[in-house]
Write a protein that holds these residues in place. Structure first.
Motif, PDB file in Angstrom:
ATOM      1  N   PRO A   1       0.829  -1.211   0.000  1.00  0.00           N
ATOM      2  CA  PRO A   1       0.000   0.000   0.000  1.00  0.00           C
ATOM      3  C   PRO A   1       0.863   1.260   0.000  1.00  0.00           C
TER       4      PRO A   1
ATOM      5  N   ASN B   1       2.739   3.480   2.538  1.00  0.00           N
ATOM      6  CA  ASN B   1       1.829   4.059   3.529  1.00  0.00           C
ATOM      7  C   ASN B   1       2.214   3.540   4.916  1.00  0.00           C
TER       8      ASN B   1
ATOM      9  N   LEU C   1      -0.054   1.830   7.443  1.00  0.00           N
ATOM     10  CA  LEU C   1      -0.454   0.445   7.216  1.00  0.00           C
ATOM     11  C   LEU C   1       0.722  -0.532   7.252  1.00  0.00           C
ATOM     12  N   VAL C   2       1.935  -0.028   7.002  1.00  0.00           N
ATOM     13  CA  VAL C   2       3.128  -0.876   6.985  1.00  0.00           C
ATOM     14  C   VAL C   2       4.173  -0.258   7.910  1.00  0.00           C
TER      15      VAL C   2
END
Length: 343
Positions: A5, A17, A20-21
């Motif tokens: 992402p 991102n 999210l990571v």
């Protein structure tokens, strides 16, 4: 293969991102940006390309800058997409991508210089700007050759460094990390009315070093000048000297005091702070920046990652200047006038 992402804005593929990571996971590209091949696979081209040159055959003291580009990338994981100091979102304004590392001969300095020059020309053939992560300062010469060829004229130079790097030879060798700007003047690829060192300090071999440097056309802003005169006055002097000429900026990380950048091969006491360096670079906003490098990062001496962090932020602000300039040009082409703020 897992889908990564990414932050995507204005059609530009941005960094991973990090909501999210985790920042500490995944491939260590610069600022977690997409690789050049990923951008190409999406049918896009990169406006700014970040490239590494893992090379240190030109050093005269402590070696290890061949690991510098990888170290800067690792240290850049915490960089975020918005730069409040310049009110820019460089990765949203234009497409920025990590082009990986150049493959250069670690045993033959002449072949390495030729390879860096050709790779720089190849990477900028489509009109992209180049942000180079070194590597030792020898690589500035082929990068300047390529920048001058692309500009179609000699380029202006701001050289941030503790040292002049205009010496003639070491042990009879003409191409080392202490000679690139003498060679560049001799080759006629620098506009000698618009070249300056910034942050110089420390002992020299003799007064002739300064006399030669003046003869080549260099102005000098020492680290003491920065301290005594202040950032704003220094920025004003540099802007007056360069004007709107095509400008290349070369940053040797040893321009910083060893307290701020211990991980370098030839440290000198009494240097600039990282804040001073970043503020001077930010003050150059709107100038005609055609290329830049950050060199001489030696991770083996970099306790607490201070040098890598400083170098990654310097590169980030240089990219911000490039992105701001390119976005301004794009808007200008569409009939919207944009002027860069100055210090």
């Amino acid at each position: 293969m897992l889908e990564i992402p990414r932050v995507t804005e204005n059609g530009n593929i941005g960094p991973v991102n990090s909501a999210l990571v985790p920042r500490f996971g995944g491939a260590p590209t610069y600022a977690l940006l997409p690789r050049l091949d990923e951008v190409a696979a999406a049918g896009q081209s990169a406006d700014i390309k970040v490239v590494g040159v893992p090379f240190d055959a030109g050093v005269s003291y402590r070696s290890g800058t061949r690991f510098g580009s990888g170290h800067i990338r690792q240290s850049s994981r915490l960089l975020r997409p918005y730069n409040p100091a310049t009110d820019t979102s460089p990765f949203a304004q234009v497409q920025v991508a990590d082009a990986g590392d150049m493959a250069v001969n670690p045993f033959n300095i002449h072949e390495a210089i030729e390879a860096v020059q050709q790779d720089a020309l190849d990477l900028t053939e489509d009109g992209a700007s180049l942000m180079t992560l070194g590597g030792d300062h020898t690589i500035a010469l082929p990068l300047l050759r390529a920048a001058s060829q692309r500009a179609g004229e000699p380029v202006a130079l701001l050289h941030f460094d503790a040292h002049l790097d205009t010496w003639d030879t070491y042990f009879g060798a003409e191409y080392t990390h202490g000679t690139p700007f003498r060679r560049a003047v001799e080759e006629g690829i620098l506009d000698t009315e618009a070249i300056s060192h910034v942050g110089t300090r420390g002992p020299l071999y003799g007064k002739k070093d300064l006399e030669d440097d003046r003869r080549f056309g260099f102005g000098i802003v020492t680290s003491s000048d920065v301290f005594r005169q202040g950032v704003d006055e220094v920025v004003g002097r540099l802007r007056d000297r360069i004007g709107n000429r095509p400008l290349y900026i070369s940053v040797d990380i040893d321009v910083l005091d060893p307290a701020h950048a211990p991980g370098t091969g030839t440290p000198e006491a009494g240097g600039m702070t990282s804040r001073e360096l970043l503020e001077i670079i930010r003050g150059l906003r709107g100038m005609n920046l055609v290329g830049a490098d950050v060199v001489e990062v030696s991770p083996a001496y970099d306790h607490a990652e201070l040098t890598g962090i400083a170098a990654s932020h310097v590169a980030y602000d240089l990219i911000s200047l490039m992105a701001d300039l390119r976005a301004g040009r794009a808007e200008g082409a569409e009939g919207t006038q944009q002027t860069g703020e100055t210090a």
